[in-house]
Motif scaffolding. Structure first.
Motif, PDB file in Angstrom:
ATOM      1  N   GLU A  20      -3.633  13.930  -5.039  1.00 26.20           N
ATOM      2  CA  GLU A  20      -3.658  13.166  -4.032  1.00 26.20           C
ATOM      3  C   GLU A  20      -3.795  11.344  -4.376  1.00 26.20           C
ATOM      4  O   GLU A  20      -2.912  10.725  -3.948  1.00 26.20           O
ATOM      5  CB  GLU A  20      -4.812  13.399  -3.057  1.00 26.20           C
ATOM      6  CG  GLU A  20      -4.613  14.593  -2.362  1.00 26.20           C
ATOM      7  CD  GLU A  20      -5.787  15.103  -1.485  1.00 26.20           C
ATOM      8  OE1 GLU A  20      -6.788  14.270  -1.561  1.00 26.20           O
ATOM      9  OE2 GLU A  20      -5.723  15.927  -0.715  1.00 26.20           O
ATOM     10  N   ARG A  21      -4.639  11.105  -5.429  1.00 25.39           N
ATOM     11  CA  ARG A  21      -4.689   9.792  -5.815  1.00 25.39           C
ATOM     12  C   ARG A  21      -3.576   9.507  -6.829  1.00 25.39           C
ATOM     13  O   ARG A  21      -3.049   8.237  -6.576  1.00 25.39           O
ATOM     14  CB  ARG A  21      -5.975   9.655  -6.719  1.00 25.39           C
ATOM     15  CG  ARG A  21      -7.437  10.125  -6.069  1.00 25.39           C
ATOM     16  CD  ARG A  21      -7.648   9.122  -5.040  1.00 25.39           C
ATOM     17  NE  ARG A  21      -8.354   7.928  -5.631  1.00 25.39           N
ATOM     18  CZ  ARG A  21      -8.766   7.008  -5.005  1.00 25.39           C
ATOM     19  NH1 ARG A  21      -8.486   6.924  -3.683  1.00 25.39           N
ATOM     20  NH2 ARG A  21      -9.014   5.828  -5.670  1.00 25.39           N
ATOM     21  N   ALA A  22      -3.144  10.209  -7.489  1.00 28.91           N
ATOM     22  CA  ALA A  22      -1.872   9.919  -8.324  1.00 28.91           C
ATOM     23  C   ALA A  22      -0.640   9.739  -7.118  1.00 28.91           C
ATOM     24  O   ALA A  22       0.264   8.544  -7.357  1.00 28.91           O
ATOM     25  CB  ALA A  22      -1.512  11.002  -9.332  1.00 28.91           C
ATOM     26  N   LEU A  23      -0.466  10.706  -6.127  1.00 25.40           N
ATOM     27  CA  LEU A  23       0.488  10.434  -5.362  1.00 25.40           C
ATOM     28  C   LEU A  23       0.409   8.894  -4.589  1.00 25.40           C
ATOM     29  O   LEU A  23       1.369   8.161  -4.416  1.00 25.40           O
ATOM     30  CB  LEU A  23       0.580  11.349  -4.250  1.00 25.40           C
ATOM     31  CG  LEU A  23       1.651  11.283  -3.099  1.00 25.40           C
ATOM     32  CD1 LEU A  23       3.051  11.713  -3.733  1.00 25.40           C
ATOM     33  CD2 LEU A  23       1.194  12.756  -2.081  1.00 25.40           C
ATOM     34  N   ALA A  24      -0.976   8.742  -4.198  1.00 21.96           N
ATOM     35  CA  ALA A  24      -1.109   7.419  -3.532  1.00 21.96           C
ATOM     36  C   ALA A  24      -0.923   6.140  -4.295  1.00 21.96           C
ATOM     37  O   ALA A  24      -0.443   5.025  -3.585  1.00 21.96           O
ATOM     38  CB  ALA A  24      -2.637   7.273  -2.867  1.00 21.96           C
ATOM     39  N   ARG A  25      -1.019   6.316  -5.503  1.00 22.17           N
ATOM     40  CA  ARG A  25      -0.863   5.219  -6.516  1.00 22.17           C
ATOM     41  C   ARG A  25       0.868   5.032  -6.972  1.00 22.17           C
ATOM     42  O   ARG A  25       1.266   4.315  -7.686  1.00 22.17           O
ATOM     43  CB  ARG A  25      -1.634   5.357  -7.771  1.00 22.17           C
ATOM     44  CG  ARG A  25      -3.125   4.983  -7.345  1.00 22.17           C
ATOM     45  CD  ARG A  25      -3.895   5.162  -8.534  1.00 22.17           C
ATOM     46  NE  ARG A  25      -5.105   5.021  -8.321  1.00 22.17           N
ATOM     47  CZ  ARG A  25      -6.019   4.365  -8.921  1.00 22.17           C
ATOM     48  NH1 ARG A  25      -5.529   3.757  -9.979  1.00 22.17           N
ATOM     49  NH2 ARG A  25      -7.230   4.269  -8.459  1.00 22.17           N
ATOM     50  N   GLY A  26       1.462   6.283  -6.530  1.00 20.30           N
ATOM     51  CA  GLY A  26       2.837   6.209  -6.953  1.00 20.30           C
ATOM     52  C   GLY A  26       3.064   6.635  -8.439  1.00 20.30           C
ATOM     53  O   GLY A  26       3.896   6.242  -8.926  1.00 20.30           O
ATOM     54  N   VAL A  27       2.086   7.302  -9.054  1.00 24.12           N
ATOM     55  CA  VAL A  27       2.464   7.875 -10.434  1.00 24.12           C
ATOM     56  C   VAL A  27       2.112   9.273 -10.511  1.00 24.12           C
ATOM     57  O   VAL A  27       1.514   9.895  -9.518  1.00 24.12           O
ATOM     58  CB  VAL A  27       1.319   6.925 -11.278  1.00 24.12           C
ATOM     59  CG1 VAL A  27       1.526   5.342 -11.252  1.00 24.12           C
ATOM     60  CG2 VAL A  27      -0.179   7.303 -10.863  1.00 24.12           C
ATOM     61  N   SER A  28       2.407   9.683 -11.685  1.00 30.37           N
ATOM     62  CA  SER A  28       2.421  10.937 -11.995  1.00 30.37           C
ATOM     63  C   SER A  28       0.936  11.326 -12.261  1.00 30.37           C
ATOM     64  O   SER A  28       0.142  10.508 -12.559  1.00 30.37           O
ATOM     65  CB  SER A  28       3.123  11.472 -13.405  1.00 30.37           C
ATOM     66  OG  SER A  28       2.556  10.796 -14.513  1.00 30.37           O
ATOM     67  N   VAL A  29       0.359  12.624 -12.070  1.00 32.32           N
ATOM     68  CA  VAL A  29      -1.027  12.926 -12.465  1.00 32.32           C
ATOM     69  C   VAL A  29      -1.097  12.526 -13.967  1.00 32.32           C
ATOM     70  O   VAL A  29      -2.446  12.271 -14.244  1.00 32.32           O
ATOM     71  CB  VAL A  29      -1.188  14.568 -12.166  1.00 32.32           C
ATOM     72  CG1 VAL A  29      -2.592  14.892 -12.487  1.00 32.32           C
ATOM     73  CG2 VAL A  29      -1.180  14.764 -10.572  1.00 32.32           C
ATOM     74  N   ASN A  30      -0.205  13.042 -14.739  1.00 40.74           N
ATOM     75  CA  ASN A  30      -0.624  12.580 -16.306  1.00 40.74           C
ATOM     76  C   ASN A  30      -0.831  11.167 -16.459  1.00 40.74           C
ATOM     77  O   ASN A  30      -1.787  10.631 -17.192  1.00 40.74           O
ATOM     78  CB  ASN A  30       0.732  12.929 -17.280  1.00 40.74           C
ATOM     79  CG  ASN A  30       0.884  14.330 -17.286  1.00 40.74           C
ATOM     80  OD1 ASN A  30      -0.148  15.205 -17.042  1.00 40.74           O
ATOM     81  ND2 ASN A  30       2.272  14.816 -17.749  1.00 40.74           N
ATOM     82  N   ARG A  31      -0.008  10.129 -15.772  1.00 47.29           N
ATOM     83  CA  ARG A  31      -0.250   8.945 -15.877  1.00 47.29           C
ATOM     84  C   ARG A  31      -1.383   8.357 -15.200  1.00 47.29           C
ATOM     85  O   ARG A  31      -2.129   7.505 -15.732  1.00 47.29           O
ATOM     86  CB  ARG A  31       1.060   8.117 -15.176  1.00 47.29           C
ATOM     87  CG  ARG A  31       0.845   6.687 -15.089  1.00 47.29           C
ATOM     88  CD  ARG A  31       1.084   6.094 -16.742  1.00 47.29           C
ATOM     89  NE  ARG A  31       0.589   4.786 -16.696  1.00 47.29           N
ATOM     90  CZ  ARG A  31       0.299   4.005 -17.795  1.00 47.29           C
ATOM     91  NH1 ARG A  31       0.342   4.811 -19.222  1.00 47.29           N
ATOM     92  NH2 ARG A  31       0.130   2.863 -17.852  1.00 47.29           N
TER      93      ARG A  31
END
Length: 83
Positions: A20-31
């Motif tokens: 969810e946090r990665a999606l909210a930031r517009g980055v991959s989970v890896n990033r």
């Protein structure tokens, strides 16, 4: 820079939060995870520097007594041959 694969196990709540946090930031989970680690290591570095500065401030008189005036002090009138 070469990438290395790192496998970790986390509980489902943590995995969901990471997605969810990665999606909210517009980055991959890896990033997202990579940024968290870089941020954490940066904070550790800042914490170390702050602790070192505090140590130096607390023991400034001891160092001055042992090693003389700190760099940047005006020693021109104490140094022979300098004006």
């Amino acid at each position: 820079m070469a990438k290395t694969q790192l496998n970790v196990r986390v509980d489902e709540g943590t995995a969901k939060a990471a997605r969810e946090r990665a999606l909210a930031r517009g980055v991959s989970v890896n990033r997202y995870i990579e940024e968290l680690v870089m941020q954490d290591t940066g904070e550790a570095g800042r914490t170390f520097v702050e602790a070192a500065a505090d140590f130096m401030k607390q023991y400034e008189s001891v160092f001055a007594e042992e090693f003389g005036e700190p760099h940047g002090s005006d020693t021109s009138d104490k140094t022979e041959g300098r004006h």
